[in-house]
Design an enzyme around this catalytic site. Sequence first.
Site, PDB file in Angstrom:
ATOM      1  N   ARG A 249      17.574 -51.600 -12.780  1.00  0.00           N
ATOM      2  CA  ARG A 249      17.925 -50.867 -11.719  1.00  0.00           C
ATOM      3  C   ARG A 249      17.161 -51.121 -10.475  1.00  0.00           C
ATOM      4  O   ARG A 249      16.041 -50.973 -10.468  1.00  0.00           O
ATOM      5  CB  ARG A 249      17.963 -49.306 -12.127  1.00  0.00           C
ATOM      6  CG  ARG A 249      18.436 -48.498 -11.078  1.00  0.00           C
ATOM      7  CD  ARG A 249      18.661 -46.945 -11.507  1.00  0.00           C
ATOM      8  NE  ARG A 249      19.431 -46.961 -12.636  1.00  0.00           N
ATOM      9  CZ  ARG A 249      18.910 -46.330 -13.693  1.00  0.00           C
ATOM     10  NH1 ARG A 249      17.736 -45.572 -13.864  1.00  0.00           N
ATOM     11  NH2 ARG A 249      19.680 -46.273 -14.792  1.00  0.00           N
TER      12      ARG A 249
ATOM     13  N   CYS B 121      -0.581 -38.940  -8.201  1.00  0.00           N
ATOM     14  CA  CYS B 121       0.001 -40.127  -8.036  1.00  0.00           C
ATOM     15  C   CYS B 121      -0.154 -40.842  -6.692  1.00  0.00           C
ATOM     16  O   CYS B 121       0.565 -40.081  -5.779  1.00  0.00           O
ATOM     17  CB  CYS B 121       1.513 -40.142  -8.765  1.00  0.00           C
ATOM     18  SG  CYS B 121       1.746 -39.478 -10.082  1.00  0.00           S
TER      19      CYS B 121
ATOM     20  N   CYS C 187       3.095 -40.912  -4.077  1.00  0.00           N
ATOM     21  CA  CYS C 187       4.117 -39.753  -4.158  1.00  0.00           C
ATOM     22  C   CYS C 187       3.969 -38.860  -2.979  1.00  0.00           C
ATOM     23  O   CYS C 187       3.015 -38.137  -2.949  1.00  0.00           O
ATOM     24  CB  CYS C 187       4.165 -39.046  -5.689  1.00  0.00           C
ATOM     25  SG  CYS C 187       5.479 -38.408  -5.837  1.00  0.00           S
TER      26      CYS C 187
ATOM     27  N   CYS D  50       3.661 -30.811  -6.480  1.00  0.00           N
ATOM     28  CA  CYS D  50       3.327 -31.225  -7.694  1.00  0.00           C
ATOM     29  C   CYS D  50       1.623 -31.326  -7.900  1.00  0.00           C
ATOM     30  O   CYS D  50       1.136 -31.762  -6.778  1.00  0.00           O
ATOM     31  CB  CYS D  50       3.752 -32.609  -7.955  1.00  0.00           C
ATOM     32  SG  CYS D  50       3.413 -33.441  -9.667  1.00  0.00           S
TER      33      CYS D  50
ATOM     34  N   CYS E  80      21.015 -37.405 -17.355  1.00  0.00           N
ATOM     35  CA  CYS E  80      19.468 -38.111 -17.265  1.00  0.00           C
ATOM     36  C   CYS E  80      18.518 -36.813 -16.556  1.00  0.00           C
ATOM     37  O   CYS E  80      19.097 -36.284 -15.653  1.00  0.00           O
ATOM     38  CB  CYS E  80      19.410 -39.540 -16.559  1.00  0.00           C
ATOM     39  SG  CYS E  80      17.855 -40.156 -16.317  1.00  0.00           S
TER      40      CYS E  80
ATOM     41  N   CYS F 182      14.793 -44.820 -20.037  1.00  0.00           N
ATOM     42  CA  CYS F 182      14.741 -45.301 -18.983  1.00  0.00           C
ATOM     43  C   CYS F 182      13.280 -45.400 -18.519  1.00  0.00           C
ATOM     44  O   CYS F 182      12.776 -44.516 -18.019  1.00  0.00           O
ATOM     45  CB  CYS F 182      15.694 -44.403 -18.093  1.00  0.00           C
ATOM     46  SG  CYS F 182      15.545 -44.965 -15.909  1.00  0.00           S
TER      47      CYS F 182
ATOM     48  N   CYS G 156      21.260 -38.051 -12.610  1.00  0.00           N
ATOM     49  CA  CYS G 156      19.957 -37.855 -12.999  1.00  0.00           C
ATOM     50  C   CYS G 156      19.343 -36.723 -11.930  1.00  0.00           C
ATOM     51  O   CYS G 156      19.493 -36.687 -10.888  1.00  0.00           O
ATOM     52  CB  CYS G 156      19.251 -39.153 -12.760  1.00  0.00           C
ATOM     53  SG  CYS G 156      17.437 -39.358 -13.129  1.00  0.00           S
TER      54      CYS G 156
HETATM   55  N1  SAM Z   1       7.399 -36.054 -11.865  1.00  0.00           N
HETATM   56  C1  SAM Z   1       8.170 -36.712 -12.730  1.00  0.00           C
HETATM   57  C2  SAM Z   1       7.301 -37.979 -13.259  1.00  0.00           C
HETATM   58  O1  SAM Z   1       6.319 -38.351 -12.412  1.00  0.00           O
HETATM   59  O2  SAM Z   1       7.399 -38.648 -14.213  1.00  0.00           O
HETATM   60  C3  SAM Z   1       9.242 -37.296 -12.313  1.00  0.00           C
HETATM   61  C4  SAM Z   1       9.632 -37.582 -10.909  1.00  0.00           C
HETATM   62  S1  SAM Z   1       8.714 -38.902 -10.375  1.00  0.00           S
HETATM   63  C5  SAM Z   1       9.234 -38.947  -8.544  1.00  0.00           C
HETATM   64  C6  SAM Z   1       9.821 -40.417 -11.106  1.00  0.00           C
HETATM   65  C7  SAM Z   1       8.959 -41.940 -10.583  1.00  0.00           C
HETATM   66  O3  SAM Z   1       9.570 -42.179  -9.340  1.00  0.00           O
HETATM   67  C8  SAM Z   1       7.785 -42.218 -10.704  1.00  0.00           C
HETATM   68  O4  SAM Z   1       7.236 -42.287 -12.045  1.00  0.00           O
HETATM   69  C9  SAM Z   1       7.819 -43.172 -10.023  1.00  0.00           C
HETATM   70  O5  SAM Z   1       7.767 -44.661 -10.777  1.00  0.00           O
HETATM   71  C10 SAM Z   1       8.931 -43.302  -8.844  1.00  0.00           C
HETATM   72  N2  SAM Z   1       8.334 -42.972  -7.544  1.00  0.00           N
HETATM   73  C11 SAM Z   1       7.601 -41.784  -7.017  1.00  0.00           C
HETATM   74  N3  SAM Z   1       7.393 -41.826  -5.752  1.00  0.00           N
HETATM   75  C12 SAM Z   1       7.781 -43.353  -5.266  1.00  0.00           C
HETATM   76  C13 SAM Z   1       7.631 -43.863  -4.043  1.00  0.00           C
HETATM   77  N4  SAM Z   1       7.129 -43.184  -3.127  1.00  0.00           N
HETATM   78  N5  SAM Z   1       7.977 -45.415  -4.063  1.00  0.00           N
HETATM   79  C14 SAM Z   1       8.612 -45.888  -5.389  1.00  0.00           C
HETATM   80  N6  SAM Z   1       8.672 -45.236  -6.495  1.00  0.00           N
HETATM   81  C15 SAM Z   1       8.304 -43.835  -6.486  1.00  0.00           C
HETATM   82 FE1  SF4 Z   2       4.039 -35.175  -9.300  1.00  0.00          FE
HETATM   83 FE2  SF4 Z   2       5.107 -37.407  -7.850  1.00  0.00          FE
HETATM   84 FE3  SF4 Z   2       3.479 -37.933  -9.882  1.00  0.00          FE
HETATM   85 FE4  SF4 Z   2       5.925 -37.064 -10.089  1.00  0.00          FE
HETATM   86  S1  SF4 Z   2       5.068 -39.007  -9.298  1.00  0.00           S
HETATM   87  S2  SF4 Z   2       4.107 -36.500 -11.425  1.00  0.00           S
HETATM   88  S3  SF4 Z   2       6.506 -35.825  -8.901  1.00  0.00           S
HETATM   89  S4  SF4 Z   2       2.888 -36.736  -8.062  1.00  0.00           S
END
Ligand code: SAM
Ligand code: SF4
Length: 326
Positions: A269, A65, A68, A61, A137, A197, A105
Amino acid sequence: MNTVELNKKEIRNDWSLAEIKAIYNQPLLELVYQAASVHRQWHSASLIQVCTLLSIKTGGCTEDCAYCGQAARYHTNIKVKALMDKDEVLACAARAKEAGSTRFCMAAAWREVRDNRDFDRVLDMVKGVNALGMEVCCTLGMLSEQQAKRLQEAGLYAYNHNLDSSENYYEEIISTRTYHDRLNTLKSVREAGISVCCGGIIGLGETHEDRIGMLYILSNLPEHPESVPINALARVVGTPLADLPKIDIWEMVRMIATARIIMPKAMVRLSAGRSEMGTLEQSWCFMAGANSIFTSESEELLVTPNPKLDEDRDMFKLLGLSPLIK
Ligand code: SAM
Ligand code: SF4
Ligand code: DTB
């Protein structure tokens, strides 16, 4: 405690920061008792919604973030996977349904949806899962109004798009998009008639004020999200937040209980973090008003561990919980 009138069954979208703070800062047992009481006014406390999560496109990606494991710029040890084949996804959804899950989902490591062939393929997956009779979802990153409409027309039931933290702390965690971008997508989703959600993460190094700030935004949206995922940071080696301490269970309980009290109708959740909890810790979260979990056939949420299906089955049995079937 005078900010919550337990006998008054009402949805409020005008919570003040001071009220939320007073609820959040109550003595823990009083807070849990209130949340458990509110939970029972609005829901059957023995029913838990089981949502199956599948990563349909993993890693690579472009976003930054900080939590992530799927961000391309961090050197994490995950297996990158291109967009899955529709038949594979539908087979997984069918197995999830068989195992008692009512919601499926699909998550993609995208910054945003683009109007291309991959989106057309996701629309096909949505149609297919919907035809199985499951609530579908998706969480695909940012969406335009038009893309939200197309997903709704394909049969999408809900869209997951988290605010993650307070507006202030957000920019410490992500620089490649703004809080406003998130709110805009949520608006497009709501306007397309899709169930929302939306929740966040604790353990990112944020303050209690940040957590309260996020709950303030969520509970003052024109309509509360139908589901509110509360994630404990899953610490992924290689990400900037990898070395933060594990979040204390009581902080998770406090967050869940406050969300339950101020958004009584929502499904709250218990999301990331379950694999670092035992049955005892999870039980406190259910007592505090969590009534939904993610499960995953792969025993991974997306790229981090999640409990095994039979562990969850044993836990449900022990606690007298059943999967919610709508
Ligand atoms: N890429 C898309 C986005 O960011 O909206 C969808 C997938 S993203 C993995 C969905 C959510 O998962 C993120 O907004 C975050 O809140 C949660 N998430 C991702 N990595 C995480 C982590 N290491 N620990 C806890 N929550 C996490
Ligand atoms: Fe990309 Fe992870 Fe951020 Fe979702 S949470 S936008 S998968 S870097
Ligand atoms: C949400 O709030 N939690 C889920 C789901 N929405 C997509 C994802 C959590 C991801 C946890 C870390 C990982 O496995 O990547």
